[in-house]
Design an enzyme around this catalytic site. Structure first.
Site, PDB file in Angstrom:
ATOM      1  N   GLU A 152      -4.516   5.727  -1.373  1.00 38.20           N
ATOM      2  CA  GLU A 152      -4.182   5.096  -0.086  1.00 38.20           C
ATOM      3  C   GLU A 152      -2.765   4.534  -0.250  1.00 38.20           C
ATOM      4  OE1 GLU A 152      -3.145   2.890   2.222  1.00 38.20           O
ATOM      5  OE2 GLU A 152      -4.808   1.462   2.238  1.00 38.20           O
ATOM      6  N   CYS A 166      -1.269  -2.324   5.113  1.00 43.44           N
ATOM      7  CA  CYS A 166      -1.015  -0.879   5.075  1.00 43.44           C
ATOM      8  C   CYS A 166      -1.147  -0.278   6.467  1.00 43.44           C
ATOM      9  CB  CYS A 166      -1.918  -0.184   4.071  1.00 43.44           C
ATOM     10  SG  CYS A 166      -3.606  -0.768   4.034  1.00 43.44           S
TER      11      CYS A 166
HETATM   12  O1  TXE Z   1       3.737  -1.151  -5.081  1.00 38.67           O
HETATM   13  P1  TXE Z   1       3.382  -0.259  -6.324  1.00 38.67           P
HETATM   14  P2  TXE Z   1       4.600  -2.501  -5.011  1.00 38.67           P
HETATM   15  C1  TXE Z   1       4.312  -0.512  -0.294  1.00 38.67           C
HETATM   16  C2  TXE Z   1       5.211  -1.525   0.388  1.00 38.67           C
HETATM   17  C3  TXE Z   1       5.960  -2.140  -0.748  1.00 38.67           C
HETATM   18  C4  TXE Z   1       6.027  -1.022  -1.751  1.00 38.67           C
HETATM   19  C5  TXE Z   1       6.145  -1.461  -3.188  1.00 38.67           C
HETATM   20  O2  TXE Z   1       6.109  -0.849   1.242  1.00 38.67           O
HETATM   21  O3  TXE Z   1       7.253  -2.537  -0.410  1.00 38.67           O
HETATM   22  O4  TXE Z   1       4.834  -0.309  -1.583  1.00 38.67           O
HETATM   23  O5  TXE Z   1       5.119  -2.403  -3.523  1.00 38.67           O
HETATM   24  C6  TXE Z   1       0.496  -0.448 -10.067  1.00 38.67           C
HETATM   25  N1  TXE Z   1       0.636   3.837 -12.856  1.00 38.67           N
HETATM   26  N2  TXE Z   1       2.957  -0.987  -0.445  1.00 38.67           N
HETATM   27  O6  TXE Z   1       5.783  -2.490  -5.921  1.00 38.67           O
HETATM   28  O7  TXE Z   1       4.515  -0.204  -7.279  1.00 38.67           O
HETATM   29  C7  TXE Z   1       1.081  -1.810  -9.874  1.00 38.67           C
HETATM   30  O8  TXE Z   1       1.012  -2.539 -11.083  1.00 38.67           O
HETATM   31  C8  TXE Z   1      -0.400   3.072 -12.492  1.00 38.67           C
HETATM   32  C9  TXE Z   1       2.002  -0.428   0.450  1.00 38.67           C
HETATM   33  O9  TXE Z   1       3.656  -3.617  -5.184  1.00 38.67           O
HETATM   34  O10 TXE Z   1       2.855   1.025  -5.810  1.00 38.67           O
HETATM   35  C10 TXE Z   1       0.209  -2.356  -8.761  1.00 38.67           C
HETATM   36  O11 TXE Z   1      -1.038  -2.770  -9.288  1.00 38.67           O
HETATM   37  N3  TXE Z   1      -0.286   1.955 -11.767  1.00 38.67           N
HETATM   38  C11 TXE Z   1       0.624  -0.617  -0.084  1.00 38.67           C
HETATM   39  C12 TXE Z   1      -0.029  -1.137  -7.884  1.00 38.67           C
HETATM   40  O12 TXE Z   1       0.223  -0.012  -8.736  1.00 38.67           O
HETATM   41  C13 TXE Z   1       0.945   1.581 -11.398  1.00 38.67           C
HETATM   42  C14 TXE Z   1       0.329  -1.958  -0.639  1.00 38.67           C
HETATM   43  C15 TXE Z   1       0.875  -1.049  -6.650  1.00 38.67           C
HETATM   44  O13 TXE Z   1       2.226  -1.073  -7.061  1.00 38.67           O
HETATM   45  C16 TXE Z   1       2.078   2.336 -11.759  1.00 38.67           C
HETATM   46  C17 TXE Z   1       1.370  -2.411  -1.510  1.00 38.67           C
HETATM   47  C18 TXE Z   1       1.883   3.510 -12.521  1.00 38.67           C
HETATM   48  N4  TXE Z   1       2.902   4.312 -12.879  1.00 38.67           N
HETATM   49  C19 TXE Z   1       2.652  -1.937  -1.356  1.00 38.67           C
HETATM   50  N5  TXE Z   1       3.173   1.738 -11.232  1.00 38.67           N
HETATM   51  C20 TXE Z   1      -0.472  -0.229   0.870  1.00 38.67           C
HETATM   52  N6  TXE Z   1      -0.978   0.985   0.749  1.00 38.67           N
HETATM   53  O14 TXE Z   1      -0.913  -1.013   1.658  1.00 38.67           O
HETATM   54  C21 TXE Z   1       2.728   0.638 -10.566  1.00 38.67           C
HETATM   55  N7  TXE Z   1       1.387   0.543 -10.679  1.00 38.67           N
END
Ligand code: TXE
Length: 470
Positions: free
Chosen positions: A244, A278
């Protein structure tokens, strides 16, 4: 202000010299210290989940459902304590569709995962042949979550996984470990050892979790960029994926819409959780005939909706959760202003409330191609775009690479339905946006990811289909 004494908080935090300080999102004061786990700890937790899984699966659906229902009751009993931890760490106020609402939803989704019936499906029974599809556990599920709705989304991932006989290793966002540790503390009052563990670690260890040979399924909610990395990681262990990945949801207000009737739902479809959602409405296309009325209605609400510290009763909008997101929202609003957008509400930080507060912002007369329209703002700033022909609005709404949700706003149900059928999104709402129901499958199309959560589809997503034919 609500009291902040909490026995759950005491039980999940560690001494300062052993952990990482977690700030209150509104005041930036330290709430407590979260543990910091290392790669060896990850391996221990995954192996423990692997050994605990057969006995958990052997309990059967009825007993697992009983346990999940007991957990839901326990969440309700601890709701205020959980809501205060969540409000401080995430920033969302206790009131409004925020922290108390999220903890309530955590109980509701836990109960729903427990209670939805899932019988083997008979696909052939013609007198001579019979074939049934059963749903076995997959094994160990890795659940990786975001910081915007950390508790509710963790429940979306873990409750169906547990119901189906899997064990779970949960990795919260670095920004919101305490809320998720608090949830797990309540869950673990009723679960056998090793069935649900939390790894509190950075994205490096998150990445190691997705590649671990003992992980069979990854439930991920986060950014599209990280989603792509997880797809690559799953090549090594062939873990099944539910992704998601956020969205850039469009809403279309049709000619003849009753603006007074829809204005409150439009506002909350955009600004729920201060826009950090989201499936929030992130680009609003409004027909010329009602354009000014819609802009005024949104701006009026944006200017007057109480924003501030989440523990203060009456506040319904909070800060951005973190500096990174604050910087994204500030940049996108400045880009829109520079491109000729007309800021009719907000358009600037609110430093008197705290360092990460940004006023609820409405920007009119923006065009597609502006970064505030094309990128996910994930914060309290909405671009309102004008259109003349419905076909044009549909084309522009569908032009995004994202496809999580969309909405149509109209006084005419048939017209709205006709437009809804033409929108490319996992869910299209009519006269509402982002309202979720644990019985109704939810998931995205295009770069918003794949796989569905909730309901029967959600249970099947954490199960291995097995055919028995005779
Ligand atoms: O997300 P990340 P971030 C969007 C929103 C925001 C952007 C970045 O636009 O500005 O994403 O947010 C873990 N392997 N959304 O930096 O990096 C990380 O530790 C495994 C939309 O918070 O995707 C965290 O637990 N895991 C979204 C999770 O992934 C990894 C909600 C999310 O981090 C990883 C949040 C890897 N390689 C942000 N790298 C929605 N769908 O609603 C990171 N993580």
């Amino acid at each position: 202000m609500t009291t902040t004494t909490s026995t759950i908080l005491e039980s999940i935090t560690v001494p300062a010299d052993h952990g990482r300080a977690i700030p209150d999102a509104a005041t930036r004061e330290t709430i407590g210290h979260a543990p910091v786990h290392d790669p060896a700890h990850l391996d221990t937790l995954v192996r423990r989940a692997r050994s605990a899984q057969p006995a958990w699966a052997a309990l059967g659906h009825e007993e697992r459902s009983r346990v999940l229902n007991a957990i839901a009751t326990e969440i309700e009993a601890s709701a205020e304590e959980l809501a205060v931890i969540l409000s401080r760490e995430q920033g969302k106020p206790l009131d409004g569709p925020n922290a108390r609402f999220e903890i309530g939803a955590a109980a509701v989704w836990t109960r729903s995962a427990a209670d939805i019936p899932l019988e083997p499906e008979v696909v052939v029974d013609d007198g001579g042949q019979r074939a049934e599809v059963h749903h076995d556990p997959l094994g160990v599920v890795a659940a990786i979550g975001p910081w915007n709705w950390p508790v509710m989304i963790a429940v979306w991932q873990i409750a169906p996984a547990l119901r189906m006989g899997n064990t779970v290793v949960l990795k919260p966002s670095e920004y919101t470990p305490l809320s998720v540790l608090a949830l797990a503390e309540v869950y673990n009052r009723h679960l056998p050892e090793g069935v649900l563990s939390v790894i509190v670690a950075d994205r490096g260890i998150g990445s190691a979790l997705t590649k671990h040979p003992d992980v069979d399924k990854i439930m991920f909610t986060g950014s599209t960029a990280t989603g792509r990395r997880i797809v690559e990681a799953s090549a090594s262990n062939l873990a099944r994926l539910t992704l998601e990945l956020g969205g850039n949801d469009a809403g279309i207000v049709l000619p003849g819409a009753d603006v007074a009737a829809i204005a409150d739902d439009l506002f909350w479809g955009i600004f729920i959780n201060t826009g950090q959602t989201c499936a929030a409405l992130k680009r609003l296309y409004v027909h010329d005939s009602v354009y000014d009325e819609v802009v005024d209605a949104l701006a009026e609400r944006a200017r007057t909706m109480p924003m501030g510290n989440g523990l203060v009763p009456g506040n319904v909008l909070g800060p951005l959760q973190n500096q990174q997101q604050f910087d994204i929202v500030s940049r996108l609003v400045e880009d829109a202003r520079a491109a000729g957008g007309r800021v009719v509400a907000g358009g600037e930080p609110a430093p008197e409330l705290g360092p990460l507060f940004y006023r609820a912002t409405v920007v009119a007369d923006v065009e597609d191609g502006t970064s505030l329209v094309d990128e996910e703002q994930f914060g309290p700033a909405i671009p309102v775009l004008r259109y003349h022909e419905v076909d044009d609005a549909v084309r522009r709404a569908n032009a995004s690479e994202q496809g999580l949700g969309a909405s149509v706003w109209s006084a005419d149900r048939d017209e709205a339905l006709a437009v809804a059928k033409r929108l490319a999104a996992g869910t299209v709402w009519i006269n509402k946006h982002g309202t979720l129901d644990p019985r109704v499958p939810f998931g995205g199309t295009k770069a918003s990811g794949y796989g569905q959560e909730f309901g029967v589809a959600g249970l099947k997503a954490v199960a291995a289909p097995k055919v028995i034919a005779y």
